[in-house]
Motif scaffolding. Structure first.
Motif, PDB file in Angstrom:
ATOM      1  N   HIS A  36     -95.605  10.296 -58.598  1.00  0.00           N
ATOM      2  CA  HIS A  36     -95.680  11.752 -58.527  1.00  0.00           C
ATOM      3  C   HIS A  36     -97.129  12.209 -58.451  1.00  0.00           C
ATOM      4  CE1 HIS A  36     -95.720  15.883 -60.406  1.00  0.00           C
ATOM      5  NE2 HIS A  36     -94.791  16.038 -59.482  1.00  0.00           N
ATOM      6  N   TYR A  66     -93.258  13.892 -54.590  1.00  0.00           N
ATOM      7  CA  TYR A  66     -92.598  12.728 -55.180  1.00  0.00           C
ATOM      8  C   TYR A  66     -92.524  11.587 -54.180  1.00  0.00           C
ATOM      9  CZ  TYR A  66     -90.791  16.019 -58.727  1.00  0.00           C
ATOM     10  OH  TYR A  66     -90.656  16.960 -59.717  1.00  0.00           O
ATOM     11  N   THR A 100     -93.757   8.976 -65.101  1.00  0.00           N
ATOM     12  CA  THR A 100     -93.887   8.417 -63.758  1.00  0.00           C
ATOM     13  C   THR A 100     -94.719   7.138 -63.760  1.00  0.00           C
ATOM     14  OG1 THR A 100     -95.896   9.679 -63.271  1.00  0.00           O
ATOM     15  CG2 THR A 100     -93.783  10.737 -62.767  1.00  0.00           C
ATOM     16  N   ILE A 105     -92.434  16.304 -66.697  1.00  0.00           N
ATOM     17  CA  ILE A 105     -93.128  15.116 -66.188  1.00  0.00           C
ATOM     18  C   ILE A 105     -94.377  14.854 -67.030  1.00  0.00           C
ATOM     19  CG2 ILE A 105     -94.437  14.147 -64.247  1.00  0.00           C
ATOM     20  CD1 ILE A 105     -92.492  15.378 -62.357  1.00  0.00           C
TER      21      ILE A 105
END
Length: 316
Positions: free
Chosen positions: A176, A183, A212, A296
């Protein structure tokens, strides 16, 4: 004079009352904070090295109520056997045996990924997730850490959508770019069940946080520090050393002496154990998915994570 004494007493009484109120409130908050997090880890343990280190770390974390460790498949690896989930299962069992840990369930996951959107692949693991989620109290959620493919968790959601409000998923996967919110799903974990990844991203009300690969790659252990902490010890410490030394790295010819290892999986465990060491921000899902905001992890404090990891393993 009597009036002033009564007034003073009332003032003192009010101070005492509010002091006790604040104390009780803080105590209740502390108790809430100290309450162990109900947790299941879903892991493709046999895939690499860091899964084992992450699982051992999670077992030693006092803030976790580790209810189960389910096994996950990793069929895309060049080293994959015909039954990768059984390999993961075996290592999970060996870890608990070496650590002499009781009371943690080890449900077997699916050996194959989803082949059709909306159609689950039922397994002991997916059933266990559903059953455990339904046992949660109204004021708590079952936390699920996915260290590999999303097969088991996605299947559980598809089998019984009523668990969605009862779970919080912490997924280790895809790449990411924060600046552009772009993405890249061409990542190992995501590639082992792309359909299951889409299920997680498209489930509108699912509480989803993603560590991520972009962020977790920053946490790197050296063989030197691993040897310093674990070498010449018995039990699971020796098991972790052997795993590092004997695992063949199929994806790169770099670092032939195995002097370093990216601890992808340890990063998500430490981030959940100590949330203040990881920055989580809200981002819109990819444009091809149901548009909603997910969490995230954008940055981690690797120094503190390392220190915390080795402090925990001193208990071995």
């Amino acid at each position: 004079m009597k009036f002033h004494t009564t007034k003073a007493s009332k003032i003192i009484g009010l101070h005492v009352f509010f002091g006790l109120f604040i104390f009780c409130s803080l105590s209740a908050k502390s108790q809430e904070t100290l309450k162990p997090l109900p947790l299941i880890i879903d892991a493709d343990t046999a895939n690499e090295v860091d899964d084992l280190y992450a699982i051992v770390r999670a077992i030693l974390e006092p803030n976790f109520n580790l209810i189960g460790i389910s096994s996950a498949q990793f069929h895309t690896s060049p080293l994959a056997s015909e039954n990768t989930v059984e390999e993961s299962q075996q290592i999970n069992e060996e870890i608990l045996k070496l650590m002499n840990v009781k009371g943690i369930s080890l449900p077997l996951g699916s050996n194959s990924p989803l082949t059709e959107y909306g159609k689950p692949v039922t397994s002991e693991a997916s059933k266990f997730i559903i059953e455990t989620a339904h046992r949660m109290k109204k004021d708590e959620k079952l936390n699920i850490i996915i260290l590999g493919s999303c097969t088991n968790v996605a299947s559980a959601i598809l089998e019984d959508p009523s668990i969605i409000s009862k779970i919080k998923v912490h997924y280790l996967g895809f790449w990411h770019t924060v600046a552009t919110n772009t993405y890249n799903k061409k990542e190992f974990n995501s590639g082992n069940d792309p359909i299951a990844v889409e299920v997680l991203l498209n489930t509108k009300t699912l509480d989803l946080n993603v560590m991520t690969a972009t962020t977790s790659q920053k946490l790197v252990f050296t063989k030197q520090e691993v040897d310093r902490q674990l070498k010449n010890k018995k039990g699971v410490a020796n098991y972790l050393i052997k795993r590092w030394e004997t695992y063949e790295r199929w994806w790169t010819k770099d670092d032939p002496k195995k002097e370093k290892w990216t601890m992808w999986d340890v990063a998500i465990i430490e981030a959940l154990a100590q949330p203040e060491w990881s920055t989580v921000k809200g981002f819109l899902t990819p444009p091809e998915n149901t548009q909603r905001t997910i969490g995230i992890h954008t940055n981690i404090n690797t120094d503190k994570m390392k220190h915390n990891f080795w402090s925990a393993l001193e208990k071995l």
